[in-house]
Structures are given as structure tokens and as C-alpha cells.
Design a protein around this motif. Structure first.
Motif, PDB file in Angstrom:
ATOM      1  N   ALA A  94       0.807  -1.227   0.000  1.00 53.56           N
ATOM      2  CA  ALA A  94       0.000   0.000   0.000  1.00 53.56           C
ATOM      3  C   ALA A  94       0.837   1.274   0.000  1.00 53.56           C
ATOM      4  CB  ALA A  94      -0.941   0.000   1.203  1.00 53.56           C
ATOM      5  N   ASN A  95       2.087   1.183   0.457  1.00 48.10           N
ATOM      6  CA  ASN A  95       2.927   2.381   0.523  1.00 48.10           C
ATOM      7  C   ASN A  95       4.071   2.341  -0.496  1.00 48.10           C
ATOM      8  OD1 ASN A  95       3.198   4.919   1.793  1.00 48.10           O
ATOM      9  ND2 ASN A  95       4.963   4.189   2.959  1.00 48.10           N
ATOM     10  N   ASN A  96       3.987   1.398  -1.449  1.00 51.45           N
ATOM     11  CA  ASN A  96       5.024   1.262  -2.475  1.00 51.45           C
ATOM     12  C   ASN A  96       4.456   1.661  -3.834  1.00 51.45           C
ATOM     13  OD1 ASN A  96       6.590   0.142  -0.394  1.00 51.45           O
ATOM     14  ND2 ASN A  96       5.962  -1.943  -0.924  1.00 51.45           N
ATOM     15  N   TRP A  97       5.322   2.182  -4.702  1.00 50.84           N
ATOM     16  CA  TRP A  97       4.855   2.700  -5.993  1.00 50.84           C
ATOM     17  C   TRP A  97       5.715   2.185  -7.139  1.00 50.84           C
ATOM     18  CZ3 TRP A  97       1.068   6.661  -7.001  1.00 50.84           C
ATOM     19  CH2 TRP A  97       0.345   7.062  -5.861  1.00 50.84           C
ATOM     20  N   LEU A 192       1.179  13.020  -8.752  1.00 53.33           N
ATOM     21  CA  LEU A 192       1.333  11.731  -8.079  1.00 53.33           C
ATOM     22  C   LEU A 192       1.891  11.909  -6.666  1.00 53.33           C
ATOM     23  CD1 LEU A 192       2.712   9.526 -11.004  1.00 53.33           C
ATOM     24  CD2 LEU A 192       0.354   9.695 -10.172  1.00 53.33           C
ATOM     25  N   LEU A 193       2.789  12.862  -6.500  1.00 51.01           N
ATOM     26  CA  LEU A 193       3.308  13.148  -5.153  1.00 51.01           C
ATOM     27  C   LEU A 193       2.177  13.575  -4.224  1.00 51.01           C
ATOM     28  CD1 LEU A 193       6.561  15.063  -6.147  1.00 51.01           C
ATOM     29  CD2 LEU A 193       6.487  12.879  -4.938  1.00 51.01           C
ATOM     30  N   ALA A 198       4.669  10.887  -2.468  1.00 49.14           N
ATOM     31  CA  ALA A 198       5.626  11.616  -1.615  1.00 49.14           C
ATOM     32  C   ALA A 198       5.965  10.864  -0.339  1.00 49.14           C
ATOM     33  CB  ALA A 198       5.066  12.999  -1.264  1.00 49.14           C
ATOM     34  N   HIS A 199       5.149   9.892   0.022  1.00 53.23           N
ATOM     35  CA  HIS A 199       5.358   9.157   1.282  1.00 53.23           C
ATOM     36  C   HIS A 199       5.739   7.705   1.041  1.00 53.23           C
ATOM     37  CE1 HIS A 199       3.635  12.691   3.119  1.00 53.23           C
ATOM     38  NE2 HIS A 199       2.540  12.559   2.376  1.00 53.23           N
ATOM     39  N   THR A 200       6.209   7.400  -0.162  1.00 56.60           N
ATOM     40  CA  THR A 200       6.523   6.020  -0.494  1.00 56.60           C
ATOM     41  C   THR A 200       7.707   5.478   0.301  1.00 56.60           C
ATOM     42  OG1 THR A 200       6.950   4.507  -2.343  1.00 56.60           O
ATOM     43  CG2 THR A 200       8.102   6.614  -2.392  1.00 56.60           C
ATOM     44  N   LEU A 225      13.014  13.382  -5.982  1.00 58.15           N
ATOM     45  CA  LEU A 225      11.671  13.788  -5.578  1.00 58.15           C
ATOM     46  C   LEU A 225      11.156  13.033  -4.359  1.00 58.15           C
ATOM     47  CD1 LEU A 225       9.966  13.954  -9.102  1.00 58.15           C
ATOM     48  CD2 LEU A 225      10.539  15.907  -7.644  1.00 58.15           C
ATOM     49  N   LEU A 226      11.750  11.896  -4.045  1.00 53.48           N
ATOM     50  CA  LEU A 226      11.195  10.983  -3.045  1.00 53.48           C
ATOM     51  C   LEU A 226      11.962  11.043  -1.731  1.00 53.48           C
ATOM     52  CD1 LEU A 226      10.421   7.952  -5.385  1.00 53.48           C
ATOM     53  CD2 LEU A 226       9.001   9.933  -4.816  1.00 53.48           C
TER      54      LEU A 226
END
Length: 427
Positions: A94-97, A192-193, A198-200, A225-226
Motif C-alpha cells: 500500500a505504501n510502495n509505488w 502523483l506526489l 511523496a510518502h513512499t 523527488l522521493l
């Protein structure tokens, strides 16, 4: 004899050939546009039919147009809003992109860009409103074991310069063409951020063909950006285009890239160290700038890249008597002399990859298949019949590399050594 499991795929390619090869015959410029657009366009115009053929029930994901695109100046060639398809992650992902940048060639003249803007490669007006997510974008664990539950985004391609054009090169004489690739990239990243990127914790930027080149161009930008503690890596599929002579001794692809870079103002998006050392358009070739990328990169590329053989090694203008036609459509039809030339192309690719191979954080899967783009389709990404090197599929190799389970530098033996290859047959 052709592999029997390719017969259905061959039929689809024959169907395409009857429809579009006549267009390519108008000359090298349109050939470059139409052929790469079509091969990469498996992910748009023929995406639905091909994915359903190989994967009966892929997830269909809606198109989202970039909000406030005009205000941001982030528009496609025709001035329409660019778009992306987003599928939300779940469970442990859920927190991965995972972002995948669509391919589709380039346009290097006003005429070819004007043609392109009347297609899905230059205007969101023509884009499919839903597309299937399969291969690296699949939410099926059996098809995509490492990343199936991640947030996944397919970024549509509508600028014609691998998301790297800049607006100061636009015409002021009434020609309505917008070269905004760099701004599209930045605006979509901002959006997308704002919805969670932004919280990936873990992220991958990937892409196929022209999208694979865009992945390499923007890899370090993506990392910046991350969050600093996020694990961020890039996977480029069929994006390692070679700067080599064709069979007539000319470098048509170098001239073509020069025109793309000049027309669309790409210089500002290219690696600064590279352009300080050589003519800027040469820095559009990955072999020149990949050594400067700091973020970990994985390269997926066939040593006998179908598109490169057809358009870089043996473009139509280099083969006026069509001696290579049957070979270019079907590697099983190549004679001994032609196979020797193809082996020379493979050697050029391995030589160009030599320095990258020594990078500690890099990885590669260079198989001996006659193919182009292997991550977006289940049959080549991860399935019982997928291409393998050392008994590992592309998906397994990328997963081992991303999660640091082993060093992955898979280089296949020369054609025709690998019986697992998924060789494309045209006509």
C-alpha cells in the motif's frame, strides 16, 4: 521452424502489418514514427486485444487526465491534457509505488509531429479510456509476484521526445505544436506526489522503448523527488538504443536523434556532464550518459532488439533491394551472412554495456530473443513459458536485484542458444 506457441501472436502481427506497413513505406521519417509507435503501441491501440489474448482477464484501469494541465503548460503535442492510469496498492504494498512510462517513438520534423498529434501518441483525445494492466503492472501475484500489490501508474506518452521536450523551441508562426515533454513529466510527478507518492517506502520508475529511454533520462530526477530513506530504483525495458552504423555504413539514427533534440529543445533535459563532453544529441543515446546515473538501474534488453534491427541496423534506405526484408520480419528466415551481421550487433550492444556492467548497484537481463519490450506483457514478464536465463524469468531477476537478494547480471549466450525465447514474427 518457428516456435508453435508464437502462431497466435504471429496472426496479430500479420493483422497489424497489412494495416500499417504501407504507411511506413513513405520514407524513413514516417518509418521511424510508425514502426516504433506501433511496436510500443501494443500498449495502446492493440493493447486491449493482445493482453486479452495472452491474459484472458487483465485488470482494466481508467484514464485520468492531468488536472489544470493548461494552466501548468503541461500539454500534449496538440494542446490537450496528458494522462495516466492509476491503480491503488493494497496490503503490504500500500505504501510502495511502481510507475511505468509508455513508449511510442519520437517525431523529428514539423510534418511527423503534426501527424503524431492526430494519434494517441500526441493527443489524449485519441487515448483509450481504459487499458489492461498486465506484466509488471499486473495485480495478479502469479503474473507479477514481487510488485502485484503496489500502487501502479501507467504514464501515457504524448510529446514525442521521451518526456524531455522544452517549450522555448515551439513555433510562433501559427504551427500548433507543443513540445512540453519535460513539463508533462514534472506536472505528473507533482500530481502523483500529492496523492501518496511523496510518502513512499519503495519505488520503481520503469518504461518501455521510448519510455525506457525516458526512464534513464529522468531516473535521478525521480530519486530526488522521493524521501531520502525510500528505496528507489529504475528499470528500463528496451530503452538502450545504440549509436551504431547501419549495413550501408551510415548512422541514420544519429541524424534522426539530432533532429529530435534540435526540434523539441531537449538539451535542457539531458545529462549536463555528457553535453559538456560531446554534441548534445549524442547524449540522447543511453550508452553516453548511463555511466553518470547515480540511482540503481536495471536494464532489460534483447540482444537482437527487433526495433533496433529494423530501424538502426537495417533501415529501409540501407536495403534498397529488400535483401533483408524476410530476415527483419522473422529471424528464422535470416541466412548465415545475416546472422553474422546480427551477431555483430549483439557484440556492439555488449561492448556498449561494458562499463555499466561494472557498476555495483546495476543489474541487467540481456537475452538472445528477437523481441522489443518484454516487461509489460505477462507472457514475457513472468509465466510458465516466459524467456529465461539461468532458469530465471525477467520478473524474478528484477525482483532479486531490487530486493538485493543477489547480484543480477544475466547475459544470454548467442542466438539461437535459448529455447525459451519469445521471438516475434511479423508477416
Amino acid at each position: 521452424m518457428a516456435n508453435p506457441r508464437l502462431r497466435g501472436f504471429t496472426w496479430w502481427r500479420q493483422k497489424w502489418a497489412r494495416k500499417d506497413w504501407a504507411i511506413a513505406a513513405t520514407g524513413f521519417t514516417l518509418l521511424m514514427l510508425v514502426l516504433i509507435a506501433t511496436f510500443d503501441n501494443w500498449s495502446q491501440e492493440t493493447d486491449s486485444s493482445l493482453n486479452r489474448f495472452f491474459n484472458p482477464d487483465p485488470a482494466l484501469v481508467d484514464l485520468t487526465l492531468l488536472s489544470h494541465a493548461r494552466e501548468k503548460g503541461a500539454v500534449c503535442l496538440d494542446g490537450s491534457a496528458p494522462g495516466y492510469h492509476f491503480q491503488k496498492g493494497f496490503g503490504s504494498g500500500a505504501n510502495n509505488w511502481l510507475l511505468h512510462m509508455e513508449g511510442g517513438g519520437w517525431c523529428e520534423t514539423v510534418a511527423s509531429c503534426s501527424t503524431r498529434k492526430r494519434t494517441a501518441l500526441g493527443s489524449s483525445k485519441y487515448m483509450d479510456r481504459v487499458v489492461p494492466f498486465s506484466g509488471i503492472l499486473s495485480s495478479d501475484a502469479s503474473q507479477n509476484p514481487e510488485f502485484f500489490n503496489w500502487n501502479k501508474v501507467k504514464i501515457r506518452y504524448c510529446d514525442g521526445a521521451s518526456f524531455s521536450g522544452n517549450p522555448e523551441k515551439e513555433f510562433k508562426n501559427g504551427t500548433k505544436l507543443f513540445f512540453r515533454g519535460q513539463i508533462i513529466w514534472e506536472a505528473i510527478m507533482d500530481e502523483l506526489l500529492s496523492i501518496g507518492l511523496a510518502h513512499t517506502s519503495q519505488a520503481i520508475l520503469s518504461g518501455c522503448s521510448a519510455g525506457g529511454l525516458a526512464t534513464l533520462i529522468h531516473c535521478d530526477d525521480f530519486r530526488e523527488l522521493l524521501p531520502k530513506d525510500a528505496i528507489v530504483k529504475c528499470v528500463s525495458d528496451a530503452g538502450f538504443f545504440l549509436d551504431v552504423e547501419d549495413i550501408s555504413g551510415t548512422r541514420a539514427i544519429r541524424s534522426f536523434y539530432h533532429n529530435v533534440v534540435d526540434l523539441q529543445g531537449v538539451v535542457k533535459s539531458l545529462n549536463k556532464d555528457c553535453i559538456s563532453r560531446m554534441e548534445p544529441s549524442q547524449c540522447f543515446f543511453p550508452q553516453e550518459f548511463i555511466k553518470n546515473i547515480k540511482t540503481p538501474v536495471f536494464l532489460v534488453n534483447p540482444a537482437y532488439d527487433l526495433w533496433q534491427i529494423q530501424n538502426i541496423l537495417v533501415p529501409d534506405l540501407s536495403d534498397p533491394h529488400h535483401d533483408w526484408l524476410k530476415c527483419k520480419l522473422n529471424i528464422y528466415n535470416c541466412n548465415r551472412r545475416q546472422i553474422e551481421v546480427l551477431q555483430g550487433f549483439r557484440n556492439s550492444m555488449l561492448k556498449a554495456l561494458g562499463e555499466f556492467q561494472r557498476k555495483k548497484n546495476g543489474g541487467m537481463f540481456i537475452n538472445s530473443c528477437f523481441a522489443h519490450c518484454q516487461t509489460w506483457m505477462a507472457d514475457t514478464w513472468h509465466s510458465p513459458s516466459s524467456p529465461r536465463i539461468n532458469n530465471k524469468t525477467i520478473a524474478e531477476s528484477v525482483g532479486d536485484w531490487y530486493f538485493n537478494r543477489r547480484v543480477v547480471t544475466e547475459i544470454d549466450c548467442a542466438y539461437p542458444c535459448n529455447p525459451t525465447c519469445f521471438n516475434i514474427i511479423l508477416g
